[in-house]
Write a protein that holds these residues in place. Structure first.
Motif, short mmCIF file in Angstrom:
data_model
loop_
_atom_site.label_atom_id
_atom_site.label_comp_id
_atom_site.label_asym_id
_atom_site.label_seq_id
_atom_site.Cartn_x
_atom_site.Cartn_y
_atom_site.Cartn_z
N PRO A 136 14.20 -45.62 13.09
CA PRO A 136 13.94 -47.04 13.05
C PRO A 136 12.86 -47.53 12.05
O PRO A 136 11.91 -46.73 12.19
N LEU A 137 13.09 -48.63 11.32
CA LEU A 137 12.01 -48.77 10.41
C LEU A 137 11.95 -50.38 10.16
O LEU A 137 13.13 -51.00 10.45
N TYR A 138 10.59 -50.80 10.20
CA TYR A 138 10.32 -52.28 10.01
C TYR A 138 9.41 -52.07 8.70
O TYR A 138 8.70 -51.28 8.62
N VAL A 139 9.87 -53.00 7.75
CA VAL A 139 9.14 -52.74 6.42
C VAL A 139 8.88 -54.13 5.98
O VAL A 139 9.93 -55.01 5.82
N GLU A 140 7.92 -54.58 5.14
CA GLU A 140 7.64 -55.87 4.44
C GLU A 140 7.38 -55.44 3.19
O GLU A 140 6.85 -54.37 2.70
N GLY A 141 7.68 -56.25 2.09
CA GLY A 141 7.54 -56.01 0.72
C GLY A 141 7.96 -57.18 -0.23
O GLY A 141 8.00 -58.30 0.21
N ARG A 142 8.34 -56.47 -1.43
CA ARG A 142 9.34 -57.62 -2.17
C ARG A 142 10.50 -56.94 -2.91
O ARG A 142 10.47 -55.61 -2.90
N LEU A 143 11.25 -57.67 -3.67
CA LEU A 143 12.49 -57.14 -4.24
C LEU A 143 12.14 -57.20 -5.78
O LEU A 143 11.32 -57.96 -6.41
N ARG A 144 12.59 -56.24 -6.28
CA ARG A 144 12.68 -55.74 -7.90
C ARG A 144 13.98 -55.42 -8.29
O ARG A 144 14.64 -54.51 -7.96
N SER A 145 14.29 -56.17 -9.54
CA SER A 145 15.56 -55.63 -9.93
C SER A 145 15.21 -54.67 -11.05
O SER A 145 14.52 -54.45 -11.45
N THR A 146 16.33 -53.61 -11.16
CA THR A 146 16.20 -52.36 -11.87
C THR A 146 17.59 -52.30 -12.74
O THR A 146 18.58 -53.20 -12.47
N ASN A 147 17.45 -51.97 -14.17
CA ASN A 147 18.37 -51.34 -14.85
C ASN A 147 18.37 -50.32 -15.36
O ASN A 147 17.43 -49.62 -15.74
N TRP A 148 19.51 -49.49 -15.20
CA TRP A 148 19.73 -48.02 -15.88
C TRP A 148 21.03 -48.06 -16.49
O TRP A 148 21.93 -48.85 -16.43
N GLU A 149 21.07 -46.78 -17.15
CA GLU A 149 22.30 -46.23 -17.59
C GLU A 149 22.95 -44.94 -16.90
O GLU A 149 22.05 -44.01 -16.92
N THR A 150 24.08 -44.77 -16.86
CA THR A 150 24.47 -43.59 -16.14
C THR A 150 24.59 -42.48 -17.32
O THR A 150 24.80 -42.82 -18.34
N LYS A 151 24.99 -41.43 -16.72
CA LYS A 151 25.10 -40.44 -17.74
C LYS A 151 26.47 -40.45 -18.33
O LYS A 151 26.38 -39.92 -19.68
N ASP A 152 27.27 -41.25 -18.12
CA ASP A 152 28.45 -41.38 -18.99
C ASP A 152 28.28 -42.74 -19.50
O ASP A 152 29.34 -43.19 -20.53
N GLY A 153 27.11 -43.18 -19.99
CA GLY A 153 26.71 -44.39 -20.74
C GLY A 153 27.13 -45.85 -20.14
O GLY A 153 26.94 -46.86 -20.65
#
Length: 150
Positions: free
Chosen positions: A81-98
């Motif tokens: 079980p886990l209680y966690v506080e923080g913030r959200l961040r958006s991410t972008n990436w490209e897969t191996k097949d582009g």
């Protein structure tokens, strides 16, 4: 008459309670800083239109930096079980097949610790968030999604 401008406080402050879907994965940056990837399942239980109880599960990737990352590796395991506080961040990436992909990750922090780059983010008006991690107490959880890279 001059129209009034509504100014809203912008906040990126999140708290989650759930369970880990797999053991923490710790890697190290080129500068030797530890970063842990935690995959967390957060459940919402509700009654549907027929009166039956349903579970809505959201899988959230969580990143923890530095000493807190090392502690997560030592103390947490799949099902913890886990209680966690923080913030959200958006991410972008490209897969191996582009294919281009995007997602949201949760950046957790211990009070007084900053993830790399936090100072730069603060200079553009994004305040650092504080977070706490609790000790593990349980076991067993659902499997998570591997669609978001670490």
């Amino acid at each position: 008459m001059t129209p009034q401008i509504l100014r809203l406080l912008q906040m990126n402050d999140v708290r989650l309670v759930g369970r880990l879907t797999r053991d923490p994965e710790v890697r190290y940056t080129a500068k030797g800083q530890a970063v842990a990837r935690l995959d967390m399942a957060v459940n919402r239980r509700f009654k549907d239109g027929t009166g039956e109880w349903r579970d809505d599960t959201t899988f959230v990737p969580v990143k923890v930096w530095r000493e807190a990352a090392e502690r997560c590796k030592e103390r947490l395991k799949k099902g913890s079980p886990l209680y966690v506080e923080g913030r959200l961040r958006s991410t972008n990436w490209e897969t191996k097949d582009g294919q281009k992909r995007s997602g949201i990750e949760f950046l957790a922090k211990m009070t007084g610790e900053e993830a790399p780059g936090e100072q730069e983010n603060e200079s553009v008006g994004e305040p650092a968030a504080a977070a706490t991690l609790q000790e593990p107490v349980g076991s067993s959880a659902s499997a998570g999604s591997d669609d978001i890279p670490f």
